[in-house]
Design a protein around this motif. Sequence first.
Motif, PDB file in Angstrom:
ATOM      1  N   GLN A   1       0.829  -1.206   0.000  1.00  0.00           N
ATOM      2  CA  GLN A   1       0.000   0.000   0.000  1.00  0.00           C
ATOM      3  C   GLN A   1       0.864   1.257   0.000  1.00  0.00           C
ATOM      4  O   GLN A   1       0.577   2.212  -0.722  1.00  0.00           O
ATOM      5  CB  GLN A   1      -0.951   0.014   1.213  1.00  0.00           C
ATOM      6  N   GLU A   2       1.947   1.262   0.786  1.00  0.00           N
ATOM      7  CA  GLU A   2       2.840   2.435   0.815  1.00  0.00           C
ATOM      8  C   GLU A   2       3.523   2.631  -0.531  1.00  0.00           C
ATOM      9  O   GLU A   2       3.658   3.763  -1.014  1.00  0.00           O
ATOM     10  CB  GLU A   2       3.892   2.274   1.919  1.00  0.00           C
ATOM     11  N   ALA A   3       3.958   1.545  -1.160  1.00  0.00           N
ATOM     12  CA  ALA A   3       4.583   1.636  -2.485  1.00  0.00           C
ATOM     13  C   ALA A   3       3.562   2.142  -3.500  1.00  0.00           C
ATOM     14  O   ALA A   3       3.862   3.018  -4.316  1.00  0.00           O
ATOM     15  CB  ALA A   3       5.132   0.276  -2.912  1.00  0.00           C
TER      16      ALA A   3
ATOM     17  N   ASN B   1       6.103  12.055  -7.536  1.00  0.00           N
ATOM     18  CA  ASN B   1       7.190  11.238  -7.005  1.00  0.00           C
ATOM     19  C   ASN B   1       8.072  10.616  -8.084  1.00  0.00           C
ATOM     20  O   ASN B   1       9.184  10.188  -7.793  1.00  0.00           O
ATOM     21  CB  ASN B   1       6.636  10.152  -6.087  1.00  0.00           C
ATOM     22  N   PHE B   2       7.597  10.575  -9.319  1.00  0.00           N
ATOM     23  CA  PHE B   2       8.427  10.013 -10.380  1.00  0.00           C
ATOM     24  C   PHE B   2       9.683  10.848 -10.620  1.00  0.00           C
ATOM     25  O   PHE B   2      10.688  10.333 -11.082  1.00  0.00           O
ATOM     26  CB  PHE B   2       7.621   9.815 -11.667  1.00  0.00           C
ATOM     27  N   GLU B   3       9.628  12.126 -10.271  1.00  0.00           N
ATOM     28  CA  GLU B   3      10.829  12.959 -10.427  1.00  0.00           C
ATOM     29  C   GLU B   3      11.974  12.416  -9.575  1.00  0.00           C
ATOM     30  O   GLU B   3      13.131  12.442  -9.975  1.00  0.00           O
ATOM     31  CB  GLU B   3      10.524  14.411 -10.049  1.00  0.00           C
ATOM     32  N   LYS B   4      11.657  11.879  -8.391  1.00  0.00           N
ATOM     33  CA  LYS B   4      12.678  11.325  -7.488  1.00  0.00           C
ATOM     34  C   LYS B   4      13.312  10.058  -8.047  1.00  0.00           C
ATOM     35  O   LYS B   4      14.426   9.711  -7.663  1.00  0.00           O
ATOM     36  CB  LYS B   4      12.050  11.004  -6.127  1.00  0.00           C
ATOM     37  N   LEU B   5      12.607   9.379  -8.943  1.00  0.00           N
ATOM     38  CA  LEU B   5      13.092   8.108  -9.488  1.00  0.00           C
ATOM     39  C   LEU B   5      13.831   8.254 -10.807  1.00  0.00           C
ATOM     40  O   LEU B   5      14.458   7.309 -11.274  1.00  0.00           O
ATOM     41  CB  LEU B   5      11.905   7.154  -9.691  1.00  0.00           C
ATOM     42  N   MET B   6      13.758   9.432 -11.395  1.00  0.00           N
ATOM     43  CA  MET B   6      14.328   9.648 -12.730  1.00  0.00           C
ATOM     44  C   MET B   6      15.852   9.507 -12.744  1.00  0.00           C
ATOM     45  O   MET B   6      16.519   9.753 -11.737  1.00  0.00           O
ATOM     46  CB  MET B   6      13.958  11.050 -13.237  1.00  0.00           C
ATOM     47  N   PRO B   7      16.387   9.137 -13.906  1.00  0.00           N
ATOM     48  CA  PRO B   7      17.851   9.055 -14.055  1.00  0.00           C
ATOM     49  C   PRO B   7      18.496  10.433 -13.890  1.00  0.00           C
ATOM     50  O   PRO B   7      17.824  11.464 -13.994  1.00  0.00           O
ATOM     51  CB  PRO B   7      18.045   8.560 -15.492  1.00  0.00           C
TER      52      PRO B   7
ATOM     53  N   PRO C   1      14.318   1.555  -3.954  1.00  0.00           N
ATOM     54  CA  PRO C   1      14.601   1.223  -2.552  1.00  0.00           C
ATOM     55  C   PRO C   1      15.040   2.426  -1.716  1.00  0.00           C
ATOM     56  O   PRO C   1      14.684   2.537  -0.541  1.00  0.00           O
ATOM     57  CB  PRO C   1      15.718   0.182  -2.651  1.00  0.00           C
ATOM     58  N   ALA C   2      15.766   3.334  -2.291  1.00  0.00           N
ATOM     59  CA  ALA C   2      16.256   4.502  -1.545  1.00  0.00           C
ATOM     60  C   ALA C   2      15.252   5.644  -1.500  1.00  0.00           C
ATOM     61  O   ALA C   2      15.318   6.497  -0.616  1.00  0.00           O
ATOM     62  CB  ALA C   2      17.564   4.991  -2.163  1.00  0.00           C
ATOM     63  N   LYS C   3      14.311   5.688  -2.447  1.00  0.00           N
ATOM     64  CA  LYS C   3      13.434   6.860  -2.588  1.00  0.00           C
ATOM     65  C   LYS C   3      11.994   6.648  -2.110  1.00  0.00           C
ATOM     66  O   LYS C   3      11.331   7.600  -1.757  1.00  0.00           O
ATOM     67  CB  LYS C   3      13.379   7.310  -4.059  1.00  0.00           C
ATOM     68  N   VAL C   4      11.506   5.411  -2.172  1.00  0.00           N
ATOM     69  CA  VAL C   4      10.100   5.161  -1.816  1.00  0.00           C
ATOM     70  C   VAL C   4       9.944   5.132  -0.303  1.00  0.00           C
ATOM     71  O   VAL C   4      10.738   4.588   0.390  1.00  0.00           O
ATOM     72  CB  VAL C   4       9.586   3.839  -2.439  1.00  0.00           C
TER      73      VAL C   4
END
Length: 131
Positions: A15-17, A26-32, A128-131
Amino acid sequence: MKLESPKTTINKSAQEAYDFLSDVKNFEKLMPENISKFEILEEDKFLFALKGMPEIVLKKMDSIPPNKIVLGAAGGKLDFSLTANITEIETSKSEVALVFEGEFNAMMAMMIKGPINKFIETLVGNMPAKV
């Protein structure tokens, strides 16, 4: 064309993911690192560009809480989807895998397969580091 990322384990419940990935900001945090542009267009729609690549607009098309979120191309010449599949392993641990699917001619598929594969692997690798 269908490309799947490796699964990544994150120390959050499904649920948190799901909640994290449901918020397109939040996709900005995951971008390359080579991202050149990221812009929220609507509550469920964003635009991004990687250096040397055209801008891509993604929109949240569908979701099944807490296991699946589907983003689709919103405009542009390419029709594709990016699906996050979330599986709870334990109460506070889940796995996420991304699946990219699209219909492309053979030449286009050959050109984009490598960069798209690298892109989705980077997104799950950053989770793993951002979520």
